[in-house]
Design a protein around this motif. Structure first.
Motif, PDB file in Angstrom:
ATOM      1  N   VAL A  36      26.510 -18.229 -32.622  1.00 26.73           N
ATOM      2  CA  VAL A  36      27.646 -18.621 -33.531  1.00 26.73           C
ATOM      3  C   VAL A  36      27.890 -17.592 -34.664  1.00 26.73           C
ATOM      4  N   ASN A  37      26.732 -17.263 -35.454  1.00 29.76           N
ATOM      5  CA  ASN A  37      26.614 -16.454 -36.421  1.00 29.76           C
ATOM      6  C   ASN A  37      26.556 -14.982 -35.971  1.00 29.76           C
ATOM      7  N   THR A  38      26.194 -14.739 -34.880  1.00 29.37           N
ATOM      8  CA  THR A  38      26.178 -13.356 -34.110  1.00 29.37           C
ATOM      9  C   THR A  38      27.571 -12.932 -33.673  1.00 29.37           C
ATOM     10  N   LEU A  39      28.449 -13.934 -33.115  1.00 29.01           N
ATOM     11  CA  LEU A  39      29.650 -13.845 -32.574  1.00 29.01           C
ATOM     12  C   LEU A  39      30.745 -13.512 -33.467  1.00 29.01           C
ATOM     13  N   THR A  40      30.356 -14.125 -35.106  1.00 26.76           N
ATOM     14  CA  THR A  40      31.403 -14.018 -36.186  1.00 26.76           C
ATOM     15  C   THR A  40      30.916 -13.104 -37.035  1.00 26.76           C
ATOM     16  N   GLY A  41      29.807 -12.259 -36.931  1.00 30.09           N
ATOM     17  CA  GLY A  41      29.661 -11.148 -37.830  1.00 30.09           C
ATOM     18  C   GLY A  41      28.464 -11.482 -38.967  1.00 30.09           C
ATOM     19  N   PHE A  42      28.047 -12.807 -39.139  1.00 28.89           N
ATOM     20  CA  PHE A  42      27.487 -13.271 -40.037  1.00 28.89           C
ATOM     21  C   PHE A  42      25.830 -12.941 -39.501  1.00 28.89           C
ATOM     22  N   GLN A  43      25.633 -12.477 -38.451  1.00 30.99           N
ATOM     23  CA  GLN A  43      24.111 -12.189 -38.304  1.00 30.99           C
ATOM     24  C   GLN A  43      24.452 -10.949 -37.536  1.00 30.99           C
ATOM     25  N   ARG A  44      23.663  -9.987 -37.671  1.00 29.70           N
ATOM     26  CA  ARG A  44      23.782  -8.672 -37.007  1.00 29.70           C
ATOM     27  C   ARG A  44      22.929  -8.620 -35.711  1.00 29.70           C
ATOM     28  N   PRO A  45      23.211  -8.334 -34.526  1.00 26.72           N
ATOM     29  CA  PRO A  45      22.367  -8.380 -33.270  1.00 26.72           C
ATOM     30  C   PRO A  45      20.989  -7.230 -33.529  1.00 26.72           C
ATOM     31  N   ASP A  46      19.873  -7.475 -33.305  1.00 25.73           N
ATOM     32  CA  ASP A  46      18.780  -6.490 -33.240  1.00 25.73           C
ATOM     33  C   ASP A  46      19.042  -5.568 -32.193  1.00 25.73           C
ATOM     34  N   THR A  47      19.383  -6.299 -31.055  1.00 22.81           N
ATOM     35  CA  THR A  47      19.524  -5.248 -29.752  1.00 22.81           C
ATOM     36  C   THR A  47      21.049  -5.901 -29.213  1.00 22.81           C
ATOM     37  N   GLY A  48      21.471  -5.361 -28.344  1.00 27.49           N
ATOM     38  CA  GLY A  48      22.672  -5.604 -27.704  1.00 27.49           C
ATOM     39  C   GLY A  48      23.994  -5.645 -28.672  1.00 27.49           C
ATOM     40  N   ARG A  49      25.169  -5.891 -27.751  1.00 26.91           N
ATOM     41  CA  ARG A  49      26.318  -5.787 -28.812  1.00 26.91           C
ATOM     42  C   ARG A  49      27.164  -7.151 -28.590  1.00 26.91           C
ATOM     43  N   VAL A  50      28.048  -6.944 -29.729  1.00 26.67           N
ATOM     44  CA  VAL A  50      29.154  -8.090 -29.622  1.00 26.67           C
ATOM     45  C   VAL A  50      30.475  -7.401 -29.361  1.00 26.67           C
ATOM     46  N   VAL A  51      30.985  -7.844 -28.240  1.00 27.70           N
ATOM     47  CA  VAL A  51      32.291  -6.924 -28.059  1.00 27.70           C
ATOM     48  C   VAL A  51      33.635  -7.794 -27.880  1.00 27.70           C
ATOM     49  N   LEU A  52      34.588  -7.208 -28.697  1.00 28.11           N
ATOM     50  CA  LEU A  52      35.988  -8.190 -28.792  1.00 28.11           C
ATOM     51  C   LEU A  52      36.843  -7.306 -28.027  1.00 28.11           C
ATOM     52  N   GLU A  53      37.397  -7.694 -26.788  1.00 31.05           N
ATOM     53  CA  GLU A  53      38.408  -7.224 -26.157  1.00 31.05           C
ATOM     54  C   GLU A  53      38.074  -5.378 -25.843  1.00 31.05           C
ATOM     55  N   GLY A  54      36.731  -5.325 -25.428  1.00 30.14           N
ATOM     56  CA  GLY A  54      36.417  -3.668 -25.302  1.00 30.14           C
ATOM     57  C   GLY A  54      35.992  -3.078 -26.551  1.00 30.14           C
ATOM     58  N   ARG A  55      35.906  -3.793 -27.703  1.00 27.79           N
ATOM     59  CA  ARG A  55      35.683  -3.213 -28.843  1.00 27.79           C
ATOM     60  C   ARG A  55      34.303  -3.618 -29.355  1.00 27.79           C
ATOM     61  N   ASP A  56      33.545  -2.664 -29.562  1.00 33.61           N
ATOM     62  CA  ASP A  56      32.046  -2.996 -30.206  1.00 33.61           C
ATOM     63  C   ASP A  56      32.279  -3.367 -31.617  1.00 33.61           C
ATOM     64  N   MET A  57      32.013  -4.741 -31.938  1.00 34.09           N
ATOM     65  CA  MET A  57      32.152  -5.115 -33.144  1.00 34.09           C
ATOM     66  C   MET A  57      30.716  -5.258 -34.150  1.00 34.09           C
ATOM     67  N   SER A  58      29.794  -4.682 -33.402  1.00 37.28           N
ATOM     68  CA  SER A  58      28.398  -5.177 -34.065  1.00 37.28           C
ATOM     69  C   SER A  58      27.939  -4.618 -35.118  1.00 37.28           C
ATOM     70  N   ARG A  59      28.759  -3.446 -35.787  1.00 36.43           N
ATOM     71  CA  ARG A  59      28.701  -3.194 -37.157  1.00 36.43           C
ATOM     72  C   ARG A  59      29.729  -3.817 -38.286  1.00 36.43           C
ATOM     73  N   LEU A  60      30.613  -4.544 -37.932  1.00 35.07           N
ATOM     74  CA  LEU A  60      31.553  -5.174 -38.595  1.00 35.07           C
ATOM     75  C   LEU A  60      30.859  -6.211 -39.536  1.00 35.07           C
ATOM     76  N   PRO A  61      31.371  -6.025 -40.971  1.00 32.15           N
ATOM     77  CA  PRO A  61      31.178  -7.444 -41.665  1.00 32.15           C
ATOM     78  C   PRO A  61      31.822  -8.580 -41.315  1.00 32.15           C
ATOM     79  N   ALA A  62      31.287  -9.821 -41.824  1.00 36.47           N
ATOM     80  CA  ALA A  62      32.035 -11.116 -41.393  1.00 36.47           C
ATOM     81  C   ALA A  62      33.507 -11.135 -41.553  1.00 36.47           C
TER      82      ALA A  62
END
Lengths: 242, 350
Positions: free
Chosen positions: A45-71
């Motif tokens: 959940v933390n990774t899906l909501t920006g509270f935890q940055r993934p070390d590998t892989g990506r979080v994607v919202l409707e095609g947009r890479d969210m991995s670097r966004l703050p919570a």
């Protein structure tokens, strides 16, 4: 059109909390996330909501890479969440608690209070409006936390163990509320729960985590018939008994 | 139907008016005493209200204690000195001033506004770095900032006069001038507290994690409040300089920092009224003790406290407040009109 984790890995020091986790939350549906203690549900959940940055892989919202966004950027992009502890703003009253999300989303104070009043009305909680958030009964605290997350109609809502400590009756009411959130508001929900019965009763699709990996996913029948799920939940107990 | 929440919001709008009236009454009473020492005490107290209310805008709403606000007062005092002092005097006292400042001979009001603006600009730049830190780390960084400003001011002799005092500031600060700025600070503080940004900042004070889950960009709101807050501390510093007529860097260092903190803690950091009441309570107590030290006559006998007892009694009083009212005298409450006065006829309910 989904909120997804793609091959996400998260490690805390030497401990791998998540390993190559891929999952998708569909819009307008309730997806379940279950797993034994320490399986990595909250990290997910933390990774899906920006509270935890993934070390590998990506979080994607409707095609947009969210991995670097703050919570707070996740919330503004339409991904809302609740916490295991209610985490209300104790010094503020209930309406202001909800209005905080409104101003966080860029509304003026009056518009934020209007939006807050509408959500309270939708949930039938108008009576609590002027109460201080500190000292609310446990179940009300949980419901206000959900109301606060609903301000501004997010596209996704991630609920981290909302039924913890609730009675059967309260959990059933909560299940009804979650169904309404998905069907009436069209919000894609992820329900993280210990209460497997609750998850199976509400969710069309369930993901099972164990040891930081997805060990099974599918509909109710798939989960109930899965040997891997039985192993994860009961394996240890049987081993102890033997 | 009018809800309790609405009533409370309306009641809150009466707070700055009541506080302004309270300060007005305070000035009227001290001037009615007709004593010059009392008038001086009134000006000094109202300058402190400007400083502490400015300080509260940041500290009260964000919950982050800053040790750096005395530095904004320092900068404000010097900016006002640079822009208002007689150019001939500046040529000898401060030979290193750039030509534009060396020749400036402004009126005191634009100088006070500029003092506030320069302090605010400095807050914006330094806050941009400091406020990325969370909670206690940010507090410690503000302390480092205070020490840096003090060291620079004490050593940049051609521009600041170093540790020797800059003298000859126009002594224009009457109780009425100080009252005007104190009320301006109170109005700005209450407008900020009622704004969307004020609410967002209080959310981060209650719970940083839940605030970011509500979409609140903590850094942005903290920086805004820090900048606004520095404006009034800069103005307060300018007023303090023009009140005494003499400034030096150590006048805006640790003792001012702790005095501002002590006033805020005594009154209660949780409300604007707490900031104002804290200043009044501490200032009046100090004044009373100073007079007792000088002695008073009762019949034929003269009583006097031993010199130095003032500091000890104030310290004990502060400890007692911390022990018995840890949230301060106002304990987070505001001075406001009662509900039935703001709801109009017939709609009062409870």
């Amino acid at each position: 059109m989904t909120l997804t984790l793609e091959q996400v890995g998260v490690a805390f020091g030497g401990f791998r909390a998540l390993t190559e986790v891929s999952l998708a939350i569909a819009p307008g549906q309730v997806t379940g996330l279950i797993g034994p203690n320490g399986a990595g549900k909250t990290t997910c959940v933390n990774t899906l909501t920006g509270f935890q940055r993934p070390d590998t892989g990506r979080v994607v919202l409707e095609g947009r890479d969210m991995s670097r966004l703050p919570a707070h950027g996740f919330r503004r992009a339409g991904v809302a969440r609740t916490f295991q502890a209610g985490r209300l703003f104790g010094g503020l009253d209930v309406l202001d608690n909800l209005a905080c999300t409104g101003v966080g989303l860029g509304m003026r104070r009056a518009a934020a209070e209007q939006a807050a009043a509408e959500v309270l009305h939708w949930m039938g909680l108008e009576a609590l409006e002027s109460r201080p958030a500190a000292g609310l009964p446990y179940t009300d605290e949980r419901r206000i936390a959900i109301a606060r997350a609903l301000i501004g109609n997010p596209d996704y809502l991630l609920l981290d163990e909302p039924a913890a400590g609730m009675s059967e009756k309260e959990a059933a009411d909560l299940a009804g509320l979650i169904r309404r959130i998905a069907t009436e508001k069209g919000i894609g929900c992820l329900l993280i729960e210990h209460n497997v019965g609750l998850v199976l009763s509400v969710c069309a699709h369930v993901v099972v985590l164990d040891g930081g990996r997805v060990i099974e996913q599918g509909d109710r029948a798939t989960i109930l018939g899965s040997a891997a799920v039985r192993e994860a939940y009961f394996g240890a107990d049987q081993a102890e008994a033997a | 139907m009018i809800t309790q929440h609405r009533i409370r919001r309306r009641m809150a709008t009466t707070t700055p008016i009541l506080l302004a009236l309270l300060l007005l009454a305070f000035v009227a009473l001290t001037l009615a005493l007709g004593d010059r020492a009392a008038a001086r005490m009134a000006s000094e107290t109202l300058i402190r209200v400007t400083l502490v209310v400015g300080f509260w805008i940041f500290a009260g709403n964000s919950g982050v204690i800053s040790f750096g606000h005395a530095a904004f007062a320092c900068v404000g005092a010097y900016v006002s000195a640079w822009t208002t002092l007689n150019p001939a005097m500046k040529a000898t006292l401060l030979p290193g001033l750039p030509p534009a400042l060396a020749e400036a001979h402004w009126h005191v009001l634009p100088a006070a506004l500029t003092a506030g603006l320069v302090a605010a600009a400095l807050a914006l730049v330094t806050g941009a770095a400091i406020l990325r830190l969370s909670g206690i780390a940010a507090s410690i960084a503000t302390f480092a900032f205070l020490a840096m400003v003090n060291t620079i001011w004490a050593n940049w002799t051609p521009v600041t006069g170093g540790t020797s005092s800059v003298v000859g500031l126009a002594r224009y600060v009457t109780p009425w001038v100080a009252l005007g700025w104190a009320i301006a600070a109170i109005l700005a503080a209450s407008l900020y507290a009622a704004s969307a940004s004020g609410l967002a900042l209080r959310a981060t004070r209650e719970d940083e994690v839940a605030a970011s889950a509500s979409g609140i960009d903590q850094y942005r709101h903290r920086l805004l409040a820090y900048t606004l807050s520095a404006f009034f501390c800069g103005v307060g510093g300018a007023l303090a300089g023009h009140f005494i007529g003499v400034i030096n860097p150590d006048g805006f260092y640790l003792s001012l920092t702790f005095l501002m903190l002590a006033m805020l803690v005594v009154g209660g950091i949780g409300s604007l009224s707490g900031a104002v009441i804290g200043v009044l309570a501490v200032s009046l107590a100090v004044e009373a003790l100073v007079r007792l030290e000088k002695g008073f006559t009762l019949g034929t006998a003269t009583f006097a406290l031993p010199p130095g007892s003032q500091e000890i009694i104030i310290a004990v009083a502060m400890i007692l407040v911390l022990v018995f009212r840890p949230a301060g005298l106002m304990a987070g409450r505001e001075i406001m009109l009662p509900a039935r006065w703001v709801t109009g006829r017939g709609t009062s309910q409870n």
